[in-house]
Design a protein around this motif. Structure first.
Motif, PDB file in Angstrom:
ATOM      1  N   ILE A  90      48.318  52.117  14.116  1.00  0.00           N
ATOM      2  CA  ILE A  90      47.761  52.993  13.083  1.00  0.00           C
ATOM      3  C   ILE A  90      48.341  52.638  11.720  1.00  0.00           C
ATOM      4  O   ILE A  90      47.610  52.548  10.732  1.00  0.00           O
ATOM      5  CB  ILE A  90      48.009  54.478  13.436  1.00  0.00           C
ATOM      6  N   GLU A  91      49.647  52.437  11.642  1.00  0.00           N
ATOM      7  CA  GLU A  91      50.275  52.075  10.370  1.00  0.00           C
ATOM      8  C   GLU A  91      49.742  50.755   9.841  1.00  0.00           C
ATOM      9  O   GLU A  91      49.590  50.582   8.633  1.00  0.00           O
ATOM     10  CB  GLU A  91      51.799  51.974  10.538  1.00  0.00           C
ATOM     11  N   ARG A  99      44.720  58.435   8.997  1.00  0.00           N
ATOM     12  CA  ARG A  99      46.046  58.095   9.540  1.00  0.00           C
ATOM     13  C   ARG A  99      46.780  59.355   9.993  1.00  0.00           C
ATOM     14  O   ARG A  99      47.347  59.397  11.080  1.00  0.00           O
ATOM     15  CB  ARG A  99      46.850  57.350   8.494  1.00  0.00           C
ATOM     16  N   LYS A 103      47.696  60.183  13.940  1.00  0.00           N
ATOM     17  CA  LYS A 103      49.103  60.361  14.323  1.00  0.00           C
ATOM     18  C   LYS A 103      49.317  61.749  14.914  1.00  0.00           C
ATOM     19  O   LYS A 103      49.997  61.909  15.929  1.00  0.00           O
ATOM     20  CB  LYS A 103      50.027  60.127  13.137  1.00  0.00           C
TER      21      LYS A 103
END
Length: 126
Positions: A90-91, A99, A103
């Motif tokens: 994701i980062e 995002r 998360k």
């Protein structure tokens, strides 16, 4: 090279905050390997029941506190390793406001799976 400037400025990936996460990904991976090999060796070579690993054998094993701790440790490391890997992806690849959503979603999924594992393993009487 000026055409790359926007991409380079935008792409920071997991390197902007990822030292601890990178290290813990390796530590949890090694711990999972050790736990998996230990589990496999003990289950299949040391205490292999004659009739196979049926419900009775698993129930007898899970009535032992040591096996409960072993299994909860295994589940904890597996969930941490998997979710930390997803966070790194994701980062690295999600640049929008999604995002925070993703998360948060995976935090909730990870906690729910850990609670489900704890509710299954810990009170097991055999």
């Amino acid at each position: 090279m000026e055409y790359m400037r926007g991409y380079i400025d935008r792409y920071q990936g997991s390197s902007k905050s990822g030292e601890f996460n990178w290290l813990m990904q390796r530590v949890s991976g090694i711990a999972l390997l050790v736990l998996l090999l230990g589990h496999f060796f003990i289950q299949h070579f040391i205490s292999a029941p004659v009739g196979g690993a049926g419900y009775a054998a698993v129930a007898a094993r899970l009535s032992n506190l040591g096996w409960k701790l072993f299994d909860m440790t295994f589940v904890t490391f597996a969930l941490y390793h998997g979710i930390n890997g997803i966070f790194m992806v994701i980062e690295d690849y999600v640049y929008s406001g999604w995002r925070v959503f993703w998360k948060g979603f995976f935090w909730v999924v990870g906690v729910l799976y850990w609670v489900l594992a704890a509710l299954t393993i810990i009170p097991f009487k055999g």
